[in-house]
Design an enzyme around this catalytic site. Structure first.
Site, PDB file in Angstrom:
ATOM      1  CD  GLN A 227     -13.183   7.658   7.988  1.00 33.34           C
ATOM      2  OE1 GLN A 227     -13.633   6.618   8.455  1.00 33.34           O
ATOM      3  NE2 GLN A 227     -13.827   8.348   7.068  1.00 33.34           N
TER       4      GLN A 227
ATOM      5  NE  ARG B 129      -3.851   0.263   1.865  1.00 27.58           N
ATOM      6  CZ  ARG B 129      -4.638   0.911   2.718  1.00 27.58           C
ATOM      7  NH1 ARG B 129      -4.691   0.533   3.975  1.00 27.58           N
ATOM      8  NH2 ARG B 129      -5.362   1.924   2.318  1.00 27.58           N
TER       9      ARG B 129
ATOM     10  CB  CYS C 282       8.588   1.855  18.944  1.00 28.57           C
ATOM     11  SG  CYS C 282       9.181   0.589  20.107  1.00 28.57           S
TER      12      CYS C 282
ATOM     13  CG  HIS D 219      -8.597   5.427  10.755  1.00 33.99           C
ATOM     14  ND1 HIS D 219      -9.620   5.165   9.874  1.00 33.99           N
ATOM     15  CD2 HIS D 219      -9.191   5.582  11.962  1.00 33.99           C
ATOM     16  CE1 HIS D 219     -10.785   5.161  10.524  1.00 33.99           C
ATOM     17  NE2 HIS D 219     -10.549   5.421  11.786  1.00 33.99           N
TER      18      HIS D 219
ATOM     19  CB  THR E  37     -16.198   8.516   4.662  1.00 33.83           C
ATOM     20  OG1 THR E  37     -16.225   7.510   5.675  1.00 33.83           O
ATOM     21  CG2 THR E  37     -17.044   9.689   5.071  1.00 33.83           C
TER      22      THR E  37
HETATM   23  P1  NAD Z   1     -14.996   2.877   2.226  1.00 32.65           P
HETATM   24  O1  NAD Z   1     -14.265   2.120   1.174  1.00 32.65           O
HETATM   25  O2  NAD Z   1     -15.775   2.126   3.222  1.00 32.65           O
HETATM   26  O3  NAD Z   1     -16.006   3.902   1.494  1.00 32.65           O
HETATM   27  C1  NAD Z   1     -15.583   4.724   0.437  1.00 32.65           C
HETATM   28  C2  NAD Z   1     -16.754   5.602   0.000  1.00 32.65           C
HETATM   29  O4  NAD Z   1     -16.271   6.466  -1.020  1.00 32.65           O
HETATM   30  C3  NAD Z   1     -17.943   4.836  -0.584  1.00 32.65           C
HETATM   31  O5  NAD Z   1     -19.115   5.227   0.114  1.00 32.65           O
HETATM   32  C4  NAD Z   1     -18.001   5.270  -2.054  1.00 32.65           C
HETATM   33  O6  NAD Z   1     -19.316   5.509  -2.512  1.00 32.65           O
HETATM   34  C5  NAD Z   1     -17.247   6.578  -2.029  1.00 32.65           C
HETATM   35  N1  NAD Z   1     -16.542   6.876  -3.275  1.00 32.65           N
HETATM   36  C6  NAD Z   1     -15.894   6.030  -4.129  1.00 32.65           C
HETATM   37  N2  NAD Z   1     -15.353   6.709  -5.135  1.00 32.65           N
HETATM   38  C7  NAD Z   1     -15.654   8.028  -4.928  1.00 32.65           C
HETATM   39  C8  NAD Z   1     -15.370   9.231  -5.628  1.00 32.65           C
HETATM   40  N3  NAD Z   1     -14.659   9.239  -6.765  1.00 32.65           N
HETATM   41  N4  NAD Z   1     -15.831  10.397  -5.116  1.00 32.65           N
HETATM   42  C9  NAD Z   1     -16.547  10.418  -3.968  1.00 32.65           C
HETATM   43  N5  NAD Z   1     -16.868   9.318  -3.269  1.00 32.65           N
HETATM   44  C10 NAD Z   1     -16.400   8.137  -3.740  1.00 32.65           C
HETATM   45  O7  NAD Z   1     -13.925   3.837   2.910  1.00 32.65           O
HETATM   46  P2  NAD Z   1     -13.959   4.637   4.283  1.00 32.65           P
HETATM   47  O8  NAD Z   1     -15.328   5.150   4.579  1.00 32.65           O
HETATM   48  O9  NAD Z   1     -12.834   5.592   4.231  1.00 32.65           O
HETATM   49  O10 NAD Z   1     -13.622   3.520   5.345  1.00 32.65           O
HETATM   50  C11 NAD Z   1     -13.490   3.974   6.649  1.00 32.65           C
HETATM   51  C12 NAD Z   1     -12.401   3.265   7.377  1.00 32.65           C
HETATM   52  O11 NAD Z   1     -12.693   1.886   7.363  1.00 32.65           O
HETATM   53  C13 NAD Z   1     -11.025   3.306   6.779  1.00 32.65           C
HETATM   54  O12 NAD Z   1     -10.281   4.413   7.158  1.00 32.65           O
HETATM   55  C14 NAD Z   1     -10.386   2.083   7.337  1.00 32.65           C
HETATM   56  O13 NAD Z   1      -9.724   2.393   8.544  1.00 32.65           O
HETATM   57  C15 NAD Z   1     -11.533   1.202   7.663  1.00 32.65           C
HETATM   58  N6  NAD Z   1     -11.503  -0.043   6.945  1.00 32.65           N
HETATM   59  C16 NAD Z   1     -12.588  -0.481   6.288  1.00 32.65           C
HETATM   60  C17 NAD Z   1     -12.583  -1.698   5.679  1.00 32.65           C
HETATM   61  C18 NAD Z   1     -13.794  -2.192   4.974  1.00 32.65           C
HETATM   62  O14 NAD Z   1     -13.744  -3.219   4.348  1.00 32.65           O
HETATM   63  N7  NAD Z   1     -14.903  -1.512   5.087  1.00 32.65           N
HETATM   64  C19 NAD Z   1     -11.457  -2.478   5.690  1.00 32.65           C
HETATM   65  C20 NAD Z   1     -10.385  -2.012   6.384  1.00 32.65           C
HETATM   66  C21 NAD Z   1     -10.418  -0.797   6.989  1.00 32.65           C
END
Ligand code: NAD
Length: 232
Positions: free
Chosen positions: A90, A58, A116, A108, A175
């Site tokens: 996040q 990543r 550490c 996050h 988000t």
């Molecule tokens: P997410 O992937 O859950 O959601 C991303 C959102 O962005 C979606 O609602 C989508 O509609 C939107 N999106 C996609 N492309 C876009 C664009 N071009 N313009 C505007 N919106 C767009 O991500 P998140 O909400 O940041 O997740 C929150 C936290 O969840 C992360 O910081 C991470 O710590 C944690 N996390 C989640 C998962 C999981 O599988 N849900 C896995 C690991 C960690």
């Protein structure tokens, strides 16, 4: 309102158009790994190599990415708005910094940072981290990615909550509203009378809590929103 206090929360969606996959993308890095394996302290204890490799991949991907018009518009808002603007992300990439934002709060953690696990000192992460790397401060072999995993407490919550208590405007961008405490920020802001706005491609899980919804791609909606704020 002459100098409104603004709090902005960003998520994976704001970086999607910079080529960094969101968590729900099919075929993306996340789709190939279970959250329990790569994003929990238990997963790291079980298989540190897998976790370090995952974040190395990543970090390498994020190092190549460039900010898109949404990141640039938020940096412009921070530079030109006369009131306070707290940018909370996040995301663990550095695209807000690359766009010129100097004080994004990474609740996050950050790929660019190493931590550490023993003495909690932080330092700049190398592009490739290794399992068992020594801490530059206490010399123990306890380096880990500086990422807040599931089950851990997000960073800077006091500062974020204080800003939300004084917010006049709260915006959530890219988000999905599934992960707390970030998903609860809209309620905290609405509780103190802030105007709330969601900018997301699809409606988030908390869309009904927002006063205003601007659907669409962040690269289009965010510059438009910033223009409207700066011309008020
Ligand atoms: P997410 O992937 O859950 O959601 C991303 C959102 O962005 C979606 O609602 C989508 O509609 C939107 N999106 C996609 N492309 C876009 C664009 N071009 N313009 C505007 N919106 C767009 O991500 P998140 O909400 O940041 O997740 C929150 C936290 O969840 C992360 O910081 C991470 O710590 C944690 N996390 C989640 C998962 C999981 O599988 N849900 C896995 C690991 C960690």
């Amino acid at each position: 309102m002459t100098h409104p206090n603004i709090v902005i929360l960003t998520g994976a969606g704001i970086s999607a158009e910079s080529g960094l996959g969101t968590f729900r993308d099919e075929g993306g890095l996340w789709a190939q790994h279970r959250i329990e394996d790569v994003a929990t302290p238990e997963g790291f204890a079980r298989n540190p190599q897998l976790v370090v490799d995952f974040y190395n991949a990543r970090r390498a991907q994020a190092a190549e990415a460039t900010p898109n018009p949404a990141h640039l518009a938020l940096a412009r808002l921070q530079a030109e708005h006369s009131g306070q603007v707290l940018l909370v992300t996040q995301n663990v990439d550095s695209l807000h910094e690359k766009a010129g934002s100097t004080n994004a709060v990474h609740m996050h953690g950050a790929l660019a940072s190493a931590l550490c696990a023993a003495c909690e000192v932080r330092w700049e992460a190398p592009l490739t981290m290794h399992v068992g790397e020594a801490c530059p401060s206490c010399s123990r072999p306890t380096a880990r990615p500086d990422i807040v995993w599931f089950g851990e407490i997000p960073y800077h919550m006091d500062r974020i909550e204080r800003a939300l208590m004084e917010a006049d405007i709260f915006a959530a961008i890219g988000t999905s509203g599934n992960v707390y405490p970030a998903a609860g920020f809209v309620q905290m802001a609405a509780h103190v009378g802030a105007k709330t706005v969601e900018m997301n491609l699809d409606p988030s899980a908390t869309v009904n809590l927002f006063e205003e919804v601007r659907p669409g791609k962040a690269s289009e909606t965010v510059p438009q929103w910033v223009d409207s704020l700066l011309s008020d």
